[in-house]
Design a protein around this motif. Structure first.
Motif, short mmCIF file in Angstrom:
data_model
loop_
_atom_site.label_atom_id
_atom_site.label_comp_id
_atom_site.label_asym_id
_atom_site.label_seq_id
_atom_site.Cartn_x
_atom_site.Cartn_y
_atom_site.Cartn_z
N TRP A 51 0.84 -1.19 0.00
CA TRP A 51 0.00 0.00 0.00
C TRP A 51 0.87 1.24 0.00
O TRP A 51 1.90 1.28 0.68
CB TRP A 51 -0.90 0.03 1.24
N LYS A 52 0.45 2.25 -0.75
CA LYS A 52 1.16 3.52 -0.72
C LYS A 52 0.87 4.21 0.60
O LYS A 52 -0.28 4.27 1.05
CB LYS A 52 0.69 4.42 -1.87
N ARG A 67 -0.14 6.90 3.25
CA ARG A 67 -1.05 8.05 3.10
C ARG A 67 -0.27 9.35 3.20
O ARG A 67 0.68 9.44 3.97
CB ARG A 67 -2.13 8.01 4.19
N TRP A 88 -5.44 14.55 5.19
CA TRP A 88 -6.02 13.21 5.21
C TRP A 88 -7.08 13.08 4.13
O TRP A 88 -8.00 13.87 4.02
CB TRP A 88 -6.64 12.96 6.58
N SER A 90 -6.13 9.79 -3.48
CA SER A 90 -6.77 8.47 -3.50
C SER A 90 -5.77 7.40 -3.10
O SER A 90 -4.56 7.56 -3.27
CB SER A 90 -7.31 8.18 -4.90
N GLN A 91 -6.27 6.31 -2.57
CA GLN A 91 -5.38 5.24 -2.14
C GLN A 91 -4.83 4.48 -3.34
O GLN A 91 -5.53 4.23 -4.32
CB GLN A 91 -6.14 4.29 -1.22
N HIS A 92 -3.57 4.11 -3.23
CA HIS A 92 -2.92 3.35 -4.29
C HIS A 92 -2.28 2.10 -3.73
O HIS A 92 -1.87 2.06 -2.57
CB HIS A 92 -1.86 4.19 -5.00
N SER A 131 -5.08 2.39 -8.75
CA SER A 131 -5.88 3.29 -7.92
C SER A 131 -7.05 2.49 -7.38
O SER A 131 -7.85 1.94 -8.15
CB SER A 131 -6.41 4.47 -8.75
N SER A 151 -9.55 3.67 -5.44
CA SER A 151 -10.80 4.42 -5.52
C SER A 151 -11.38 4.42 -6.94
O SER A 151 -12.59 4.36 -7.13
CB SER A 151 -10.59 5.86 -5.04
#
Length: 284
Positions: free
Chosen positions: A19-20, A22, A27, A31-33, A47, A49
């Protein structure tokens, strides 16, 4: 997530995921990568999201065996079955550095952690380690923006010549210790079944913790002095460090090949062949 990755990549086997981190500033501003390493030597960034692949890179000629983001998420470190470590930029898609120090032995672990800028007398705000299956661990200090990457320490752990009663050798595992600055923990096939705490400042092993078997997985809690160790004997051991208390749990159907504490340290995820268990940790 696994459905997402497998749906977007056909005919290739996903070997490792990371996981990338944050972003620290705002916050949820990004988007989460997740980055995944594949059997054809490619790296793909997804991505979560948007449920789509954003980037594909090909820094390796063989299957990947380990992958990690740098602490700021600006670089991707990847290790292959041939022991080569690549450092790639997800912004440009370029591989900026190839390290051949572990060449010839599969990379089993890559991990990054923050450091004070002048720690250990070298520049850079990050420490990272690479571990290979031949029981070697290299520790590096880096400043990727300045293209600096300096070898800080090189560890090589002995082992008996002819292992008896073992189908395959246990993996070589290493992790930075979250509660002991400048210390890493190593577990692997060796002369004894034990976890070794190695001080980068003192350049020596400062503590040893005996284990009932050779380990197959390892995780250290980021929030408390807890270490989780998985074994091929379907056993999970939770240790409070220094080794004052140990609890064993037998709830798996096979080798416990993955242990991972959550960022809060309140939960522990473990996995075996066909079971994924989530453990709730009680009290401090």
């Amino acid at each position: 997530l696994f459905h997402l990755v497998s749906a977007l990549v056909l005919l290739q086997s996903c070997q490792c995921l990371a996981w990338k981190p944050r972003p620290v500033v705002v916050w949820g501003a990004e988007s989460q990568h997740v980055v995944a390493g594949y059997s054809d030597g490619t790296i793909r960034v997804f991505s979560v999201s948007r449920t789509e692949m954003e980037l594909k890179m090909h820094p390796h000629a063989v299957a990947l065996t380990a992958i990690a983001y740098s602490t700021d998420g600006e670089m991707i470190l990847s290790g292959g079955k041939d022991g080569l470590v690549a450092v790639s930029s997800p912004r440009t898609g370029m591989t900026i550095r190839i390290l051949a120090d572990h060449k010839g032995s599969p990379i089993t672990v890559l991990q990054c952690t923050r450091k004070q800028y002048r720690d250990f007398g070298v520049e850079g705000g990050e420490l990272w380690l690479a571990t290979s299956s031949d029981r070697r661990v290299s520790v590096w200090a880096s400043d990727w923006l300045k293209d600096k990457c300096e070898l800080l320490d090189w560890l090589s752990f002995p082992a008996p010549a002819g292992p008896e009663g073992l189908g395959s050798l246990p993996p070589s595992l290493a992790a930075f210790c979250p509660w002991e600055h400048g210390t890493l923990v190593y577990i692997g096939f060796g002369m004894q079944k034990e976890a070794l705490f190695y001080s980068l400042h003192k350049k020596q092993v400062v503590e040893k913790i005996s284990l009932p078997y050779f380990a197959t997985s390892l995780s250290l809690s980021p929030a408390a002095r807890f270490m989780a160790v998985g074994f091929g004997e379907r056993l999970l051991r939770l240790l409070r460090c220094p080794a004052s208390d140990a609890q064993d749990y037998a709830g798996h159907d096979d080798t416990v090949h993955l242990c991972r504490f959550s960022p809060s340290g309140r939960r522990l995820l473990t996995a075996s062949h066909s079971a994924v268990l989530v453990w709730e940790l009680a009290g401090p």
